[in-house]
Design a protein around this motif. Sequence first.
Motif, PDB file in Angstrom:
ATOM      1  N   ALA A  39      -2.258  -2.125   7.658  1.00 43.59           N
ATOM      2  CA  ALA A  39      -1.269  -2.780   7.110  1.00 43.59           C
ATOM      3  C   ALA A  39      -2.199  -3.417   5.821  1.00 43.59           C
ATOM      4  O   ALA A  39      -0.962  -2.833   4.954  1.00 43.59           O
ATOM      5  N   ASP A  40      -3.164  -2.578   5.238  1.00 41.59           N
ATOM      6  CA  ASP A  40      -3.834  -2.354   3.854  1.00 41.59           C
ATOM      7  C   ASP A  40      -3.113  -1.430   3.105  1.00 41.59           C
ATOM      8  O   ASP A  40      -2.812  -0.812   2.024  1.00 41.59           O
ATOM      9  N   ASP A  41      -2.944  -0.505   4.371  1.00 40.25           N
ATOM     10  CA  ASP A  41      -2.108   0.946   3.323  1.00 40.25           C
ATOM     11  C   ASP A  41      -0.727   0.750   2.499  1.00 40.25           C
ATOM     12  O   ASP A  41       0.070   0.972   1.935  1.00 40.25           O
ATOM     13  N   VAL A  42      -0.138  -0.476   2.939  1.00 41.53           N
ATOM     14  CA  VAL A  42       1.494  -1.158   2.108  1.00 41.53           C
ATOM     15  C   VAL A  42       1.431  -1.810   1.184  1.00 41.53           C
ATOM     16  O   VAL A  42       2.261  -2.773   1.024  1.00 41.53           O
ATOM     17  N   ARG A  43      -0.435  -2.646   1.033  1.00 44.91           N
ATOM     18  CA  ARG A  43      -0.675  -3.931   0.249  1.00 44.91           C
ATOM     19  C   ARG A  43      -0.925  -3.112  -1.303  1.00 44.91           C
ATOM     20  O   ARG A  43      -0.823  -1.842  -1.630  1.00 44.91           O
ATOM     21  N   ALA A  44       0.029  -3.679  -1.927  1.00 41.07           N
ATOM     22  CA  ALA A  44      -0.267  -3.483  -3.655  1.00 41.07           C
ATOM     23  C   ALA A  44      -1.578  -3.586  -3.841  1.00 41.07           C
ATOM     24  O   ALA A  44      -3.381  -3.762  -2.610  1.00 41.07           O
ATOM     25  N   LEU A  45      -2.498  -2.123  -4.601  1.00 44.58           N
ATOM     26  CA  LEU A  45      -3.969  -2.185  -4.594  1.00 44.58           C
ATOM     27  C   LEU A  45      -4.646  -2.991  -5.062  1.00 44.58           C
ATOM     28  O   LEU A  45      -6.160  -3.337  -4.460  1.00 44.58           O
ATOM     29  N   GLY A  46      -4.429  -4.183  -6.000  1.00 42.68           N
ATOM     30  CA  GLY A  46      -5.445  -5.083  -5.744  1.00 42.68           C
ATOM     31  C   GLY A  46      -5.870  -6.326  -4.808  1.00 42.68           C
ATOM     32  O   GLY A  46      -6.015  -6.876  -4.983  1.00 42.68           O
ATOM     33  N   GLU A  47      -3.769  -6.967  -3.657  1.00 42.75           N
ATOM     34  CA  GLU A  47      -4.499  -7.212  -2.836  1.00 42.75           C
ATOM     35  C   GLU A  47      -5.040  -6.750  -1.458  1.00 42.75           C
ATOM     36  O   GLU A  47      -4.789  -7.205  -0.303  1.00 42.75           O
ATOM     37  N   ARG A  48      -5.504  -5.047  -1.193  1.00 44.16           N
ATOM     38  CA  ARG A  48      -6.368  -3.989  -0.534  1.00 44.16           C
ATOM     39  C   ARG A  48      -7.433  -4.766  -0.821  1.00 44.16           C
ATOM     40  O   ARG A  48      -8.580  -4.734  -1.702  1.00 44.16           O
ATOM     41  N   SER A  49      -7.793  -4.521   0.540  1.00 45.01           N
ATOM     42  CA  SER A  49      -9.603  -4.832   1.263  1.00 45.01           C
ATOM     43  C   SER A  49     -10.432  -3.051   0.050  1.00 45.01           C
ATOM     44  O   SER A  49      -9.806  -2.900   0.341  1.00 45.01           O
ATOM     45  N   ALA A  50     -11.419  -4.082   0.246  1.00 44.16           N
ATOM     46  CA  ALA A  50     -12.288  -2.344  -0.475  1.00 44.16           C
ATOM     47  C   ALA A  50     -12.782  -1.841   0.783  1.00 44.16           C
ATOM     48  O   ALA A  50     -13.205  -0.498  -0.719  1.00 44.16           O
ATOM     49  N   THR A  51     -12.545  -1.362   1.497  1.00 51.24           N
ATOM     50  CA  THR A  51     -12.369  -0.688   1.910  1.00 51.24           C
ATOM     51  C   THR A  51     -11.265   0.481   2.274  1.00 51.24           C
ATOM     52  O   THR A  51     -11.802   1.775   2.604  1.00 51.24           O
ATOM     53  N   THR A  52     -10.547  -0.144   1.947  1.00 51.09           N
ATOM     54  CA  THR A  52      -9.597   0.770   1.966  1.00 51.09           C
ATOM     55  C   THR A  52      -8.478   1.212   0.633  1.00 51.09           C
ATOM     56  O   THR A  52      -7.895   1.619   0.187  1.00 51.09           O
ATOM     57  N   GLN A  53      -9.287   1.171  -0.483  1.00 52.39           N
ATOM     58  CA  GLN A  53      -9.379   1.024  -1.580  1.00 52.39           C
ATOM     59  C   GLN A  53      -8.777   2.628  -1.947  1.00 52.39           C
ATOM     60  O   GLN A  53      -9.790   3.499  -1.412  1.00 52.39           O
ATOM     61  N   PRO A  54      -8.009   3.496  -3.038  1.00 51.89           N
ATOM     62  CA  PRO A  54      -7.880   4.821  -2.862  1.00 51.89           C
ATOM     63  C   PRO A  54      -9.128   5.340  -3.535  1.00 51.89           C
ATOM     64  O   PRO A  54      -9.392   5.173  -4.394  1.00 51.89           O
ATOM     65  N   THR A  55      -8.945   6.975  -3.028  1.00 52.24           N
ATOM     66  CA  THR A  55     -10.241   7.629  -3.809  1.00 52.24           C
ATOM     67  C   THR A  55      -9.528   8.917  -4.103  1.00 52.24           C
ATOM     68  O   THR A  55      -8.845   9.408  -2.917  1.00 52.24           O
ATOM     69  N   SER A  56     -10.450   9.842  -4.790  1.00 53.24           N
ATOM     70  CA  SER A  56      -9.757  10.739  -4.988  1.00 53.24           C
ATOM     71  C   SER A  56     -10.659  11.759  -5.252  1.00 53.24           C
ATOM     72  O   SER A  56     -12.126  11.747  -5.648  1.00 53.24           O
ATOM     73  N   SER A  57     -10.382  13.219  -4.847  1.00 51.31           N
ATOM     74  CA  SER A  57     -11.669  14.067  -5.016  1.00 51.31           C
ATOM     75  C   SER A  57     -11.487  14.931  -5.830  1.00 51.31           C
ATOM     76  O   SER A  57     -12.135  16.406  -7.156  1.00 51.31           O
ATOM     77  N   ALA A  58     -10.131  14.224  -7.185  1.00 49.99           N
ATOM     78  CA  ALA A  58     -10.126  15.851  -8.114  1.00 49.99           C
ATOM     79  C   ALA A  58     -10.798  15.518  -9.261  1.00 49.99           C
ATOM     80  O   ALA A  58     -12.032  14.374  -9.168  1.00 49.99           O
ATOM     81  N   PRO A  59     -11.809  16.272 -10.195  1.00 50.22           N
ATOM     82  CA  PRO A  59     -12.690  15.661 -10.837  1.00 50.22           C
ATOM     83  C   PRO A  59     -12.163  14.901 -11.709  1.00 50.22           C
ATOM     84  O   PRO A  59     -11.046  15.021 -12.516  1.00 50.22           O
ATOM     85  N   HIS A  60     -12.678  13.920 -12.515  1.00 51.65           N
ATOM     86  CA  HIS A  60     -12.570  13.344 -13.611  1.00 51.65           C
ATOM     87  C   HIS A  60     -12.878  13.360 -14.799  1.00 51.65           C
ATOM     88  O   HIS A  60     -14.477  13.672 -14.940  1.00 51.65           O
ATOM     89  N   ASP A  61     -11.692  12.982 -15.708  1.00 51.99           N
ATOM     90  CA  ASP A  61     -12.436  13.324 -17.276  1.00 51.99           C
ATOM     91  C   ASP A  61     -11.318  12.804 -17.889  1.00 51.99           C
ATOM     92  O   ASP A  61      -9.881  12.528 -17.783  1.00 51.99           O
ATOM     93  N   PRO A  62     -12.215  12.183 -18.951  1.00 48.37           N
ATOM     94  CA  PRO A  62     -11.664  11.097 -19.689  1.00 48.37           C
ATOM     95  C   PRO A  62     -10.515  11.356 -20.328  1.00 48.37           C
ATOM     96  O   PRO A  62     -10.043  11.041 -21.068  1.00 48.37           O
ATOM     97  N   ALA A  63     -11.380  12.464 -20.649  1.00 47.13           N
ATOM     98  CA  ALA A  63     -10.205  13.196 -21.676  1.00 47.13           C
ATOM     99  C   ALA A  63      -9.149  13.744 -21.016  1.00 47.13           C
ATOM    100  O   ALA A  63      -8.562  15.326 -21.806  1.00 47.13           O
ATOM    101  N   ILE A  64      -7.769  13.517 -20.171  1.00 46.87           N
ATOM    102  CA  ILE A  64      -7.023  14.151 -19.267  1.00 46.87           C
ATOM    103  C   ILE A  64      -6.291  13.905 -20.621  1.00 46.87           C
ATOM    104  O   ILE A  64      -5.269  13.867 -21.063  1.00 46.87           O
ATOM    105  N   LYS A  65      -5.300  15.649 -20.745  1.00 42.71           N
ATOM    106  CA  LYS A  65      -4.232  16.068 -21.412  1.00 42.71           C
ATOM    107  C   LYS A  65      -2.867  16.308 -20.842  1.00 42.71           C
ATOM    108  O   LYS A  65      -1.926  15.696 -21.634  1.00 42.71           O
TER     109      LYS A  65
END
Length: 186
Positions: A39-65
Amino acid sequence: KTRLWPMPKLVNPVWALGESLVESVDSPELYTMKTPMNADDVRALGERSATTQPTSSAPHDPAIKNVIVFVIESLPAEYVDLYGASHGATPNLVRRKPQSAIFDGIYAHAPATTKTMESLLCSIYPLISFRTITQERPDLPIASLPSELKTHGYRSAFFSSNDLSFQNCGTFLKFRGFDYLEDFHN
């Protein structure tokens, strides 16, 4: 039958469709596919439990162009090297893997380009109907990926080898905030 052809090639298509409709009354398959989602997978991000928040393996760069969303229509994952295929059919995607976020467990809500476009760009479920938002309400006032990126100073473009006049896609895309649209006419 004397040539031993498979029955699916011999059956009357109208009869087979009617028979499948009757048989499906007791065991409907449409819109009931089992997935590993909860059920958490179809909720808005702000309504999800902390354990089902999405994560990304992409490199994080604050200067993404640049942010590029690349969609290959009607291509099963079994043919894409990033998902384990061994065909070597997608070498450019493999080359970009270190700069990419790769998503698993993606399901089409409906087998139609316009309905997928609504979901991908606006994070909404499409109508369960033959009707589409692109035709019925292309001006629907809803946030989209390009409109949100625009608020952060990004410009956006949509390139397609299809005809964007089909089911009013071009109008729908203009209302989503794209700065530039191009289809096979261009």
